[in-house]
Motif scaffolding. Structure first.
Motif, PDB file in Angstrom:
ATOM      1  N   GLY A   1       0.806  -1.219   0.000  1.00 29.13           N
ATOM      2  CA  GLY A   1       0.000   0.000   0.000  1.00 29.13           C
ATOM      3  C   GLY A   1       0.832   1.258   0.000  1.00 29.13           C
ATOM      4  N   PHE A   2       2.151   1.122  -0.211  1.00 30.81           N
ATOM      5  CA  PHE A   2       3.027   2.294  -0.239  1.00 30.81           C
ATOM      6  C   PHE A   2       3.502   2.569  -1.665  1.00 30.81           C
ATOM      7  N   GLY A   3       3.928   3.807  -1.905  1.00 34.92           N
ATOM      8  CA  GLY A   3       4.416   4.181  -3.224  1.00 34.92           C
ATOM      9  C   GLY A   3       5.131   5.518  -3.176  1.00 34.92           C
ATOM     10  N   GLY A   4       5.807   5.865  -4.253  1.00 32.34           N
ATOM     11  CA  GLY A   4       6.572   7.102  -4.321  1.00 32.34           C
ATOM     12  C   GLY A   4       5.695   8.310  -4.617  1.00 32.34           C
ATOM     13  N   LEU A   5       6.147   9.470  -4.152  1.00 35.30           N
ATOM     14  CA  LEU A   5       5.428  10.725  -4.368  1.00 35.30           C
ATOM     15  C   LEU A   5       6.483  11.805  -4.625  1.00 35.30           C
ATOM     16  N   ARG A   6       6.563  12.253  -5.874  1.00 33.55           N
ATOM     17  CA  ARG A   6       7.551  13.287  -6.187  1.00 33.55           C
ATOM     18  C   ARG A   6       6.865  14.607  -6.465  1.00 33.55           C
ATOM     19  N   VAL A   7       7.486  15.692  -6.032  1.00 38.59           N
ATOM     20  CA  VAL A   7       6.978  17.034  -6.283  1.00 38.59           C
ATOM     21  C   VAL A   7       8.069  17.796  -7.029  1.00 38.59           C
ATOM     22  N   ASN A   8       7.822  18.059  -8.315  1.00 42.13           N
ATOM     23  CA  ASN A   8       8.792  18.743  -9.160  1.00 42.13           C
ATOM     24  C   ASN A   8       8.707  20.255  -8.969  1.00 42.13           C
ATOM     25  N   SER A   9       9.806  20.936  -9.263  1.00 40.88           N
ATOM     26  CA  SER A   9       9.809  22.396  -9.251  1.00 40.88           C
ATOM     27  C   SER A   9       9.011  22.917 -10.448  1.00 40.88           C
ATOM     28  N   ARG A  10       8.379  24.073 -10.264  1.00 40.29           N
ATOM     29  CA  ARG A  10       7.696  24.718 -11.381  1.00 40.29           C
ATOM     30  C   ARG A  10       8.722  25.143 -12.434  1.00 40.29           C
ATOM     31  N   LEU A  11       8.283  25.245 -13.678  1.00 38.51           N
ATOM     32  CA  LEU A  11       9.209  25.469 -14.787  1.00 38.51           C
ATOM     33  C   LEU A  11      10.032  26.742 -14.636  1.00 38.51           C
ATOM     34  N   LEU A  12       9.466  27.776 -14.037  1.00 40.62           N
ATOM     35  CA  LEU A  12      10.171  29.048 -13.941  1.00 40.62           C
ATOM     36  C   LEU A  12      11.145  29.115 -12.768  1.00 40.62           C
ATOM     37  N   ILE A  13      11.129  28.103 -11.903  1.00 41.49           N
ATOM     38  CA  ILE A  13      12.017  28.093 -10.734  1.00 41.49           C
ATOM     39  C   ILE A  13      13.268  27.292 -11.077  1.00 41.49           C
ATOM     40  N   PRO A  14      14.449  27.905 -11.017  1.00 42.73           N
ATOM     41  CA  PRO A  14      15.672  27.170 -11.379  1.00 42.73           C
ATOM     42  C   PRO A  14      16.005  26.090 -10.347  1.00 42.73           C
ATOM     43  N   VAL A  15      16.552  24.990 -10.828  1.00 45.43           N
ATOM     44  CA  VAL A  15      17.054  23.938  -9.926  1.00 45.43           C
ATOM     45  C   VAL A  15      18.572  23.877 -10.092  1.00 45.43           C
ATOM     46  N   PRO A  16      19.286  23.497  -9.037  1.00 43.82           N
ATOM     47  CA  PRO A  16      20.750  23.602  -9.056  1.00 43.82           C
ATOM     48  C   PRO A  16      21.456  22.418  -9.725  1.00 43.82           C
ATOM     49  N   TYR A  17      20.882  21.883 -10.788  1.00 45.78           N
ATOM     50  CA  TYR A  17      21.535  20.826 -11.571  1.00 45.78           C
ATOM     51  C   TYR A  17      20.837  20.765 -12.930  1.00 45.78           C
ATOM     52  N   ALA A  18      21.527  20.185 -13.906  1.00 45.67           N
ATOM     53  CA  ALA A  18      20.975  20.097 -15.265  1.00 45.67           C
ATOM     54  C   ALA A  18      19.805  19.115 -15.300  1.00 45.67           C
ATOM     55  N   ASP A  19      18.884  19.334 -16.232  1.00 45.90           N
ATOM     56  CA  ASP A  19      17.759  18.413 -16.382  1.00 45.90           C
ATOM     57  C   ASP A  19      18.273  17.002 -16.638  1.00 45.90           C
TER      58      ASP A  19
ATOM     59  N   PHE B   1      25.830  16.592   5.693  1.00 45.29           N
ATOM     60  CA  PHE B   1      24.692  17.142   4.955  1.00 45.29           C
ATOM     61  C   PHE B   1      24.528  18.623   5.294  1.00 45.29           C
ATOM     62  N   ARG B   2      24.425  19.459   4.261  1.00 45.85           N
ATOM     63  CA  ARG B   2      24.288  20.901   4.453  1.00 45.85           C
ATOM     64  C   ARG B   2      23.227  21.456   3.507  1.00 45.85           C
ATOM     65  N   TRP B   3      22.468  22.397   4.019  1.00 39.36           N
ATOM     66  CA  TRP B   3      21.463  23.108   3.225  1.00 39.36           C
ATOM     67  C   TRP B   3      22.163  23.939   2.158  1.00 39.36           C
ATOM     68  N   ASN B   4      21.606  23.934   0.955  1.00 33.17           N
ATOM     69  CA  ASN B   4      22.123  24.789  -0.122  1.00 33.17           C
ATOM     70  C   ASN B   4      21.493  26.175   0.036  1.00 33.17           C
ATOM     71  N   LEU B   5      22.257  27.116   0.578  1.00 35.10           N
ATOM     72  CA  LEU B   5      21.701  28.422   0.944  1.00 35.10           C
ATOM     73  C   LEU B   5      21.358  29.280  -0.271  1.00 35.10           C
ATOM     74  N   THR B   6      22.002  29.029  -1.399  1.00 36.27           N
ATOM     75  CA  THR B   6      21.791  29.899  -2.565  1.00 36.27           C
ATOM     76  C   THR B   6      20.772  29.354  -3.544  1.00 36.27           C
ATOM     77  N   ALA B   7      20.416  28.071  -3.422  1.00 31.67           N
ATOM     78  CA  ALA B   7      19.447  27.472  -4.355  1.00 31.67           C
ATOM     79  C   ALA B   7      18.023  27.873  -3.983  1.00 31.67           C
ATOM     80  N   SER B   8      17.176  27.980  -4.990  1.00 32.13           N
ATOM     81  CA  SER B   8      15.750  28.199  -4.749  1.00 32.13           C
ATOM     82  C   SER B   8      15.089  26.853  -4.535  1.00 32.13           C
ATOM     83  N   ALA B   9      14.050  26.827  -3.704  1.00 29.69           N
ATOM     84  CA  ALA B   9      13.281  25.588  -3.534  1.00 29.69           C
ATOM     85  C   ALA B   9      11.996  25.727  -4.348  1.00 29.69           C
ATOM     86  N   ALA B  10      10.855  25.846  -3.679  1.00 32.77           N
ATOM     87  CA  ALA B  10       9.593  25.977  -4.418  1.00 32.77           C
ATOM     88  C   ALA B  10       9.328  27.421  -4.836  1.00 32.77           C
TER      89      ALA B  10
END
Length: 555
Positions: A139-157, A328-337
């Motif tokens: 009864g379990f499964g994955g749940l992913r939440v992608n960034s909106r297209l206009l929000i940059p992510v800190p790695y290539a697609d 493990f460290r928070w990426n202070l300069t990256a945008s999240a949502a």
């Protein structure tokens, strides 16, 4: 597509029972899930499992920040059923959280429609059943939440995005495991380990779980959806670049292996830069005398040659794991949502208004095994706590703050059983200490929030230990591990009104009382702070049949 159009597109995908509706507001994604029993042989032994739309594990939910996710769940089991969405914060909306303290379970033969939004969230999550020991059957499964297209992510697609669910597994049924716990005994050691519902044979006959193209990069989301075992995950000959953890972008370091504790999710980037052939993913238990392990196969497209039988070794001991946590460290300069950098929130400069120390213990009540926090072993009531509070009958169901914020040894020694509810003042900045005097690793989760895991250290916590806190770039996450004879400190602002579960992610500990709830009430009873109970919500216990009330007024 422009925002002024009322209905821009509608796509009906019958194969997955999903309807996608795009409107001027945030998009709506409709799912229909049929929950049934079925038979599978994850460890080579036929056994009863819980299927969602015939799938074990259940379907992956692929969403984007702020999407409206609507899931109509039909319970075709012979027992009440609930799902929780581990890590989704349900802002102002604990009515969708799927725990016994917030919702009535879906009765057999009936359905309930969840409607939630991963508001201002991105990242890797999963869902699972909270009723009984259903999680032990699937009864379990994955749940992913992608960034909106206009929000940059800190790695290539990446070329593709894969979900890897790792978990310990028992060949005994969920009903048998529940009977063990109800009779006062533990469920014991697991029988094996699974990767995406399968245990690899490791003899060259396994079918690949994923296919890679030479030179391409892949996003891999690794979640420990098991019952009690911390697991180490690694990929033969491939490094994993950690980029995200439970909804936060992190500083990008390469790892040969990752310790994933129960309830935790990591997002990594894997580059297909090796000789094109087959390679094993490996998952194995940590902190057990006799380790259990399994494999899953990765195959390079057009590759020739079987995977090597020489698997990468797992680390030993919990000191290695603690050191990895500290890396493990928070990426202070990256945008999240949102477009603003994660580090624009300076949590380390906020004054602490309350400190709550939670000490986990185990003991016997009337000769039966129970687990407790600060001497109280939580019991679920027939009337969900939130419904009792909402309909004004809380005094008939539970009392607030029955545990001390700083318990004495005497207070934690003797265990009593009753609902355990903290009364938390809205918008206060609170320090929570998880103190583990036991010999096993604990994993703690908080619904409705993310928190800053500022320290995990050996020994007993004292206020002087605050000088060791990471007050700059601790990762904002929802689950934290506590090693044997250690403590963990988390900091957060309780700004999300509702009734929120704080629980051990170890299923037998949670089932036998190692959990509590934090009640955060809107002082102004304003819709700005919390939604009224949805018209479709189920009612049970003392509030069954009572007319719906709407105590919260307009913002």
């Amino acid at each position: 597509m422009k925002g002024g159009v009322k209905l821009l597109a509608m796509c009906l995908c019958l194969a997955t029972a999903t309807v996608v509706m795009v409107r001027a507001e945030d998009p709506y994604f409709h799912h229909v899930w049929n929950v049934t029993y079925g038979t599978a042989s994850p460890l080579g032994v036929p056994q009863q499992v819980i299927l969602i739309n015939g799938q074990f594990p259940g379907p992956n939910i692929n969403s984007t920040s702020n999407n409206n996710v609507i899931i109509n769940v039909f319970n075709n089991l012979d027992e009440p059923f609930l799902l929780t969405w581990n890590g989704i914060q349900h802002r102002k909306n604990c009515w969708q959280d799927g725990t016994a303290g917030t919702m009535c379970p879906i009765p057999p033969g009936q359905n309930f429609t969840y409607h939630f939004q991963p508001k201002d969230q991105i990242g890797s999550y999963f869902y699972y059943p909270t009723t009984g020991m259903h999680r032990a059957a699937g009864g379990f499964g994955g749940l992913r939440v992608n960034s909106r297209l206009l929000i940059p992510v800190p790695y290539a697609d990446p070329e593709d995005d894969y979900t890897v669910l790792i978990n310990d597994w028992y060949t005994k049924s969920h009903t048998q495991l529940k009977k063990f716990l109800d009779s006062g005994r533990t469920i014991g050691r697991p029988d094996g380990i699974l990767i995406n519902g399968k245990a690899g044979k490791g003899d060259g006959s396994d079918q690949p779980l994923f296919t890679l193209k030479q030179g391409k990069t892949y996003r891999v989301r690794i979640c420990n959806v098991g019952l009690k075992s911390s697991l180490n995950f690694r990929i033969q000959n491939h490094k994993m670049r950690l980029v995200e953890m439970e909804g936060s972008h992190v500083l990008q370091n390469d790892y040969d292996s990752l310790d994933v504790h129960v309830g935790q999710c990591y997002g990594v980037i894997v580059t297909a830069d090796q000789e094109p052939k087959d390679y094993y993913m490996a998952a194995s238990t940590r902190f057990l005398k006799n380790a259990l392990s399994t494999t899953g196969l990765l195959r390079y497209e057009g590759g020739k040659g079987p995977a090597s039988s020489q698997l990468p070794a797992a680390p030993v001991g919990w000191a290695w794991s603690l050191n990895q946590f500290r890396s493990f460290r928070w990426n202070l300069t990256a945008s999240a949502a949102r477009p603003n950098p994660q580090g624009s929130y300076h949590y380390g400069k906020i004054n602490i208004t309350r400190t709550i120390k939670l000490v986990n213990t185990q003991g016997k009540v009337d000769g039966k095994l129970r687990y407790a926090l600060n001497g109280v072993s939580h019991t679920d009531s027939e009337t969900p706590l939130k419904l009792a509070e909402y309909f004004g009958v809380a005094d008939k169901v539970f009392k607030y703050d029955i545990i001390s914020d700083n318990p004495t040894p005497e207070q934690i020694k003797k265990i009593k059983m009753e609902p355990n509810v903290l009364n938390i003042t809205h918008r206060t900045f609170i320090e929570v200490i998880f103190e583990n005097h036991e010999k096993s690793v604990q994993s703690w989760h908080l619904d409705g929030y993310s928190f800053f895991a500022v320290a995990v250290e050996p020994g007993v916590w004292t206020p002087e230990k605050r000088k060791n806190y990471n007050l700059l770039d601790a990762v904002s996450r929802h689950t934290v591990q506590v090693y044997p004879k250690c403590w963990a400190a988390i900091l957060l602002t309780f700004d999300n009104c509702g009734m929120w579960n704080i629980r051990s992610e170890n299923s037998e500990r949670r089932y036998l009382g190692q959990q509590l709830y934090a009640s955060v009430l809107s002082p102004e009873k304003s819709l700005r702070d919390e939604y009224n109970m949805p018209e479709t919500s189920l009612q049970c216990g003392l509030v069954k049949g009572k007319p719906k009330v709407n105590p919260y007024a307009g913002a």
